[in-house]
Write an enzyme that holds these catalytic residues in place. Sequence first.
Site, PDB file in Angstrom:
ATOM      1  CG  ASN A  10      -1.198  -1.330   7.031  1.00 31.01           C
ATOM      2  OD1 ASN A  10      -2.600  -0.879   7.605  1.00 31.01           O
ATOM      3  ND2 ASN A  10      -0.129  -0.799   6.432  1.00 31.01           N
ATOM      4  CE  LYS A  12      -1.455   0.134   2.874  1.00 33.84           C
ATOM      5  NZ  LYS A  12      -0.408   0.820   1.744  1.00 33.84           N
ATOM      6  CG  HIS A  91       2.713   2.694   6.869  1.00 28.03           C
ATOM      7  ND1 HIS A  91       2.753   2.517   5.587  1.00 28.03           N
ATOM      8  CD2 HIS A  91       2.458   0.867   6.169  1.00 28.03           C
ATOM      9  CE1 HIS A  91       2.640   2.376   4.314  1.00 28.03           C
ATOM     10  NE2 HIS A  91       2.393   0.654   5.196  1.00 28.03           N
ATOM     11  CD  GLU A  93       0.227   3.792   3.062  1.00 24.93           C
ATOM     12  OE1 GLU A  93      -0.515   3.575   3.862  1.00 24.93           O
ATOM     13  OE2 GLU A  93       0.511   3.393   1.656  1.00 24.93           O
ATOM     14  CD  GLU A 163       4.973  -2.262   3.989  1.00 24.90           C
ATOM     15  OE1 GLU A 163       5.063  -3.146   3.784  1.00 24.90           O
ATOM     16  OE2 GLU A 163       4.964  -0.849   5.115  1.00 24.90           O
ATOM     17  N   GLY A 169       1.406  -1.060  -3.004  1.00 22.99           N
ATOM     18  CA  GLY A 169       0.216  -0.428  -3.702  1.00 22.99           C
ATOM     19  C   GLY A 169       0.349  -0.937  -4.944  1.00 22.99           C
ATOM     20  CB  SER A 208       2.899  -5.600  -4.643  1.00 21.02           C
ATOM     21  OG  SER A 208       2.798  -3.929  -4.893  1.00 21.02           O
ATOM     22  N   GLY A 229      -0.897  -5.385   2.445  1.00 15.96           N
ATOM     23  CA  GLY A 229      -1.464  -4.103   1.844  1.00 15.96           C
ATOM     24  C   GLY A 229      -3.000  -5.198   1.839  1.00 15.96           C
ATOM     25  N   GLY A 230      -3.101  -4.096   0.328  1.00 21.81           N
ATOM     26  CA  GLY A 230      -4.597  -4.614  -0.451  1.00 21.81           C
ATOM     27  C   GLY A 230      -4.497  -6.187  -0.333  1.00 21.81           C
TER      28      GLY A 230
END
Length: 248
Positions: A10, A12, A91, A93, A163, A169, A208, A229-230
């Site tokens: 992802n 983002k 999600h 967010e 999640e 994150g 994470s 993600g990151g």
Amino acid sequence: MKRKRLVIANWKCNGGSSIVSRYLREEFTLGNAELVVCPPLIFLTQLQSLAGEYASLGAQDLSELEDGPYTGDISSRMIRESGATWSLIGHSERRALHKEGKAQILRKLQSALRVRIKPILCVGETLADRQDGQAFEAVSEQLEVLASLNELGTIDNLCIAYEPIWAIGSGRTASPADAQSMHVLIREKVGSMGLASTDNLRIVYGGSVSAENCCSFLNEDDIDGVLVGGASLNVPEFKKIVKICGSC
Ligand code: PGA
């Protein structure tokens, strides 16, 4: 029962031509894993050649509206036509920043399924929920939307991403054992809705995830993959994650 592992990237609201070309250039070692890459929608068509037997493209969100006078929206049909066969939906967010609630998330799930996009429904509790012992109640409430999804004979085409919001994150993760307990409860809850058997339902963990910790999640029976993600923006790290997930 062994389900094929799913590794979902992802990006983002990140990335540009350099990461697009890195993803296109790299060889991912998939082993027993299936890869889904969810870039910003604008990059989908450029990434089409990534999609193959075990790798697919996904959207991070889609509009619940069909084609029409909806300035700024991108319909699920357009997303399907751009090469995506999966989409994240709900999600945290989107829930927090765009105030997406149950009714809208249900419409998005329906819209995705109508054009044969497989939804990845994201659920997760806040830190306060977890500290109050309310984590499962919070997740359970977010899953209720599935009960209204009567096309859900298509359970093989659905994925759930657990999640915990506090892990996204933050560099903190749920412990594999806590994540496993939540995944068991999620499977039971979805099963209790009178839907088809949940044996094939893939439930992935996100929050994470790194090359260092991914195997510890996948060693748990009910964790069928990871949502990254990151670390998906760091191509060498992400390649390691895919390789480990396909083989550990
Ligand atoms: P993270 O994000 O891996 O950076 O924690 C996961 C996600 O939000 O999907």
